[in-house]
Write an enzyme that holds these catalytic residues in place. Structure first.
Site, PDB file in Angstrom:
ATOM      1  N   ASP A   1       0.869  -1.200   0.000  1.00 19.63           N
ATOM      2  CA  ASP A   1       0.000   0.000   0.000  1.00 19.63           C
ATOM      3  C   ASP A   1       0.898   1.240   0.000  1.00 19.63           C
ATOM      4  O   ASP A   1       0.853   2.055   0.901  1.00 19.63           O
ATOM      5  CB  ASP A   1      -0.966  -0.024   1.199  1.00 19.63           C
ATOM      6  CG  ASP A   1      -0.272  -0.068   2.551  1.00 19.63           C
ATOM      7  OD1 ASP A   1       0.913  -0.451   2.605  1.00 19.63           O
ATOM      8  OD2 ASP A   1      -0.903   0.300   3.554  1.00 19.63           O
TER       9      ASP A   1
ATOM     10  N   HIS B   1       9.023  -0.423   8.961  1.00 22.28           N
ATOM     11  CA  HIS B   1       8.484  -1.759   9.243  1.00 22.28           C
ATOM     12  C   HIS B   1       8.641  -2.721   8.061  1.00 22.28           C
ATOM     13  O   HIS B   1       9.092  -3.855   8.210  1.00 22.28           O
ATOM     14  CB  HIS B   1       6.970  -1.672   9.527  1.00 22.28           C
ATOM     15  CG  HIS B   1       6.586  -0.706  10.581  1.00 22.28           C
ATOM     16  ND1 HIS B   1       6.523  -1.050  11.904  1.00 22.28           N
ATOM     17  CD2 HIS B   1       6.210   0.603  10.510  1.00 22.28           C
ATOM     18  CE1 HIS B   1       6.109  -0.011  12.613  1.00 22.28           C
ATOM     19  NE2 HIS B   1       5.912   1.003  11.787  1.00 22.28           N
TER      20      HIS B   1
HETATM   21  C1  BDR Z   1       2.295  -0.801   8.668  1.00 21.51           C
HETATM   22  O1  BDR Z   1       1.270   0.168   8.482  1.00 21.51           O
HETATM   23  C2  BDR Z   1       1.577   0.997   7.397  1.00 21.51           C
HETATM   24  O2  BDR Z   1       1.314   2.331   7.709  1.00 21.51           O
HETATM   25  C3  BDR Z   1       3.029   0.785   7.089  1.00 21.51           C
HETATM   26  O3  BDR Z   1       3.273   0.964   5.710  1.00 21.51           O
HETATM   27  C4  BDR Z   1       3.288  -0.621   7.543  1.00 21.51           C
HETATM   28  O4  BDR Z   1       3.003  -1.542   6.527  1.00 21.51           O
HETATM   29  C5  BDR Z   1       2.890  -0.631  10.048  1.00 21.51           C
HETATM   30  O5  BDR Z   1       1.916  -0.852  11.028  1.00 21.51           O
HETATM   31 CA    CA Z   2       2.719  -0.818   4.230  1.00 22.30          CA
END
Ligand code: BDR
Ligand code: CA
Length: 318
Positions: free
Chosen positions: A12, A246
């Site tokens: 995303d 992350h």
């Molecule tokens: C996840 O949430 C999204 O905002 C980031 O891209 C990551 O995949 C972290 O909680």
């Molecule tokens: Ca993400």
């Protein structure tokens, strides 16, 4: 043995997804990854914006053609859609509002592309998912044979002994579509889950960001530019200049599992709790667990300095 991993990347895009695409691009150049396709899903932004961002990043990394980018689900199965403009900007890339990419998304929906690729290469495809799991859930419904066709599913999501980052208990990717996430954890395929417990300790801080900024390549300049928005969002949470990238940890543990520490857990998603909907749970009692669901390999820690060095080296090698 063929050391090239064939990947379908569902994302995303999203600032940390964008860093993950750059990391994957460096691994493509090294011959370690063959990116068979990308799907995008609602989450940080709508899936068309995410697909255009994905094309922007791939083009910046010199991957102009050969990787189909497919738009996927625009909303979750059983709740309203939410975006994450506070963390990623309204455009998903830190409000940089970059020019249109040269390429366009393919016509095929992301879930259909995933099923087609998995059927074309039984047992070879690894699915890396760093957004809400709606496309994977849809693909499981489209083709019940999918679990037997896929080599491994690697998911960034969930929180166990760590606070949530979107509600008190829930992590964003799981909370954005709890029903789809539970379908993924219920399926009979090998899953590696990389939750906040593993990602938060890998936060990058000032010295790492300064080292990145010292590199004058197009990819490093782009990374510095989009990360500056993300760092501004994360600094109050971390109480220190920094950010948690992350999704790149999930990609790195997929390719270099020896950098992580793992526990086996039969994971479920809380679907009904008023305060806990979208939380990942498991039966932690020391009794023999009654849960017959196939255990997921959950990352519980890892080699943080190696993650920092390898990500920096990837971002500056393009
Ligand atoms: C996840 O949430 C999204 O905002 C980031 O891209 C990551 O995949 C972290 O909680
Ligand atoms: Ca993400």
């Amino acid at each position: 043995m063929n050391r090239t991993r064939t990947i379908f990347y569902d994302c995303d895009t999203g600032i940390d997804d964008a860093m993950t695409l750059l990391y994957l691009a460096s691994r493509i150049r090294a011959g370690a990854v063959d990116l068979a396709g990308v799907g995008t899903v609602h989450g940080n932004v709508d899936p068309l914006t995410g697909a255009l961002n994905t094309l922007r990043v791939l083009e910046l990394a010199g991957i102009q053609e050969g990787v189909p980018v497919a738009v996927g689900a625009a909303r979750p199965v059983a709740q309203d859609v939410h975006y994450a403009a506070d963390w990623h900007g309204t455009d998903g890339l830190g409000d940089t509002h970059l020019p249109e990419p040269a390429g366009r998304p393919v016509a095929e929906p992301a879930a259909a592309l995933l099923v087609r690729l998995a059927r074309a290469m039984p047992g070879e495809l690894t699915v890396l998912a760093t957004g809400p799991l709606t496309n994977l859930g849809a693909a499981l419904l489209l083709d019940p044979e999918l679990p037997s066709l896929v080599r491994e599913v690697v998911v960034m999501g969930g929180a166990f002994d760590h606070p949530g980052n979107i509600t008190t208990h829930a992590e964003a990717n799981i909370w954005h579509d709890p029903e789809a996430a539970d379908l993924v954890f219920a399926a009979d395929w090998p899953v590696l889950l990389v939750p906040l417990d593993a990602t938060h300790p890998t936060a990058v801080h000032g010295d790492w960001l300064d080292r990145l900024a010292a590199h004058d390549t197009a990819a490093a300049r782009f990374a510095v530019r989009v990360l500056s928005f993300y760092v501004d969002a994360y600094t109050p949470v971390l109480r220190n200049r920094g950010a948690v990238i992350h999704d790149a940890l999930a990609a790195m543990l997929m390719l270099e599992p020896e950098l992580g520490e793992y526990a086996q857990r039969a994971v479920r998603v809380e679907l009904r709790g008023k305060l806990t909907r979208g939380t990942t749970v498991w039966d932690a009692r020391s009794l023999p667990a009654a849960d017959t669901r196939r255990p997921v390999r959950v990352a519980v820690g890892g080699d943080v300095p190696a993650f920092h060095e390898r990500l920096l080296s990837a971002l500056t090698s393009l």
